[in-house]
Design an enzyme around this catalytic site. Structure first.
Site, short mmCIF file in Angstrom:
data_model
loop_
_atom_site.label_atom_id
_atom_site.label_comp_id
_atom_site.label_asym_id
_atom_site.label_seq_id
_atom_site.Cartn_x
_atom_site.Cartn_y
_atom_site.Cartn_z
N LEU A 3 -0.79 -11.89 3.08
CA LEU A 3 0.12 -12.95 3.54
C LEU A 3 -0.62 -14.27 3.53
CD1 LEU A 3 1.89 -11.02 6.45
CD2 LEU A 3 2.69 -11.39 4.11
N GLU A 4 -0.16 -15.19 2.71
CA GLU A 4 -0.87 -16.45 2.48
C GLU A 4 -0.17 -17.65 3.10
OE1 GLU A 4 -1.89 -16.68 -1.67
OE2 GLU A 4 -2.48 -14.57 -1.73
N ASN A 5 0.83 -17.35 3.93
CA ASN A 5 1.58 -18.43 4.55
C ASN A 5 1.64 -18.26 6.06
OD1 ASN A 5 2.63 -19.85 2.06
ND2 ASN A 5 3.35 -17.77 1.67
#
Length: 337
Positions: A163-165
Site C-alpha cells: 500500500l503506497e498511499n
C-alpha cells in the site's frame, strides 16, 4: 510498485538518530530438488534465504508470463494486484485476459504446480494505484474476510501488503492477525517505500513490528525514492550499495529479525523511475550485511547472517532482461550463510 516517478524526497527532514549503533536463463523449478513425495497442494515453508518476485497480472511493456513460466529461482511469487472494491477495506482479484489464461482453473493449476515445486504464491494488495483503506474495525474485518476468501478460492499461500498511499498500523495489524488466526501458516510480506521505514514510529514499520511473531519478510522498495538517511544518520543516494546496506540497517536495528528483512530492487532500468542497480551491487549488499564483506563506505557494526534475501519488481521485467536477477541474485541468495 511500478515506477512512480516520485524521486526527490528529502532525507534531511527525517530523523533516525535513535537508531544509530539497523533464457529465461534458468529453467523453472531447477534451483531445488523435486519433492520425493506426492506433490503438495500448498507450498513448503519459505526457505531461510528467499527470493521474492512480483508477477504482473497486466501488460505494461514487460514480458507477459503465465505463472508456470516464472523462473524457478523465485521462492515467493507475489501475484499483483488485488484491488479495492466498493466496500471499505475489502479487496478483489480478477485475471486480466491479456495474461493469456483460458480459464481460472488453468491459473489455479499453475498455482498448485508452483506450490508442488516448493514455491509460495501469495496475493499482493495495492500497488502504485491501489486505494485500499483499512482505517477502522469494520474495514479491517472486510479486509480479513476478502483476503481469506481469495486465499480459499485461488489457493494463495498468503498476502503481500504493498500500500503506497498510506497505512493505518492499528487496523492493518488487527486485520493481519485475524487472517493468521484463520490461516495459521499464512505467508505475509510487505513492500513499503523507503520513506515508510525510516523510523519504527512510521505506520508501516509499526505494522511490521506488530506482526513480528508471524511476519515473513519486509522487502522495502529501494528505488523511486531519491536520497534517504541511513542508520548512521548520514544521507545516501539511491542506486548504490551504501543505500541498500545503510537503509536495511534501520530495519535490522529497529526491531525486525534479520530473517524478516529483504532487499527490494527493480529487475531492470525500465522497471522503475530510478534506483536500479546491477545484480552485482545487490550481491555486494547481501555480502556486506551477512558477511561484512564487499561493503561500500558504510559498514554495519555487526553482520546479519540470517537476512532473508532479496525481492524484485518484477518477474516479467526480469524475463525481459534475460532473467539476470533470477540467475545472478537468485543463486547468490541461495548461497548465503
Amino acid at each position: 510498485m511500478p515506477a512512480r516517478l516520485l524521486a526527490g524526497l528529502t532525507a534531511a527532514l527525517l530523523t533516525t538518530a535513535a537508531l544509530v549503533g539497523t533464457s529465461t536463463a534458468q529453467a523453472a523449478g531447477t534451483h531445488r530438488p523435486a519433492p520425493s513425495a506426492a506433490p503438495a497442494t500448498t507450498a513448503a515453508a519459505v526457505p531461510r534465504h528467499a527470493v521474492t518476485g512480483y508477477w504482473q497480472n497486466f501488460d505494461n511493456g514487460a514480458t507477459v508470463q503465465k505463472l508456470k513460466e516464472v523462473d524457478g529461482a523465485y521462492d515467493i511469487i507475489a501475484v499483483s494486484f488485488a484491488e479495492a472494491t466498493g466496500q471499505p477495506g475489502a479487496v478483489t482479484f480478477r485475471l486480466d485476459p491479456v495474461v493469456g489464461y483460458g480459464s481460472t482453473d488453468e491459473f489455479k493449476a499453475d498455482i498448485k504446480a508452483k506450490q508442488a515445486a516448493g514455491t509460495s504464491v501469495i496475493l499482493s494488495v495495492g500497488g502504485e494505484r491501489g486505494a485500499v483503506a483499512v482505517s477502522d474495525a469494520a474495514s479491517a474485518q472486510n479486509f480479513t474476510d476478502s483476503v481469506s476468501g481469495l486465499m480459499d478460492t485461488y489457493g494463495f499461500d498468503g498476502v503481500d501488503i504493498d500500500l503506497e498511499n498510506g497505512l493505518n498500523a492499528t487496523y492493518m495489524t488487527q486485520a493481519l492477525k485475524a487472517l493468521r488466526a484463520r490461516h495459521g501458516d499464512v505467508v505475509v510480506t510487505m513492500a513499503p517505500q523507503t520513506i515508510d521505514m525510516q523510523s519504527p514510529q512510521n505506520e508501516y514499520f509499526k505494522t511490521a513490528l506488530g506482526i513480528k511473531d508471524f511476519l515473513t519478510a519486509v522487502n522495502m522498495q529501494y528505488y523511486n525514492s531519491g536520497s534517504m538517511n541511513g542508520c548512521d544518520g548520514k544521507v545516501y543516494a539511491q542506486g548504490t550499495v551504501d543505500f541498500l546496506t545503510a537503509l536495511a540497517c534501520i530495519q535490522l536495528e529497529g526491531g525486525l529479525d534479520p530473517s524478516q528483512v529483504g532487499i527490494g530492487v527493480p529487475a531492470s532500468a525500465r522497471a522503475a523511475g530510478g534506483g536500479y542497480v546491477a545484480p552485482s551491487v545487490v550481491n555486494a549488499a547481501l555480502d556486506c550485511l551477512t558477511r561484512g564483506s564487499n561493503c561500500g563506505s558504510f559498514k554495519p557494526s555487526r553482520t546479519y547472517p540470517g537476512l532473508r534475501g532479496a525481492m524484485t519488481w518484477s518477474t516479467n521485467w526480469d524475463a525481459a532482461n534475460g532473467s539476470a536477477f533470477a540467475a545472478q541474485v537468485g543463486a547468490h541468495v541461495h548461497g548465503l550463510p
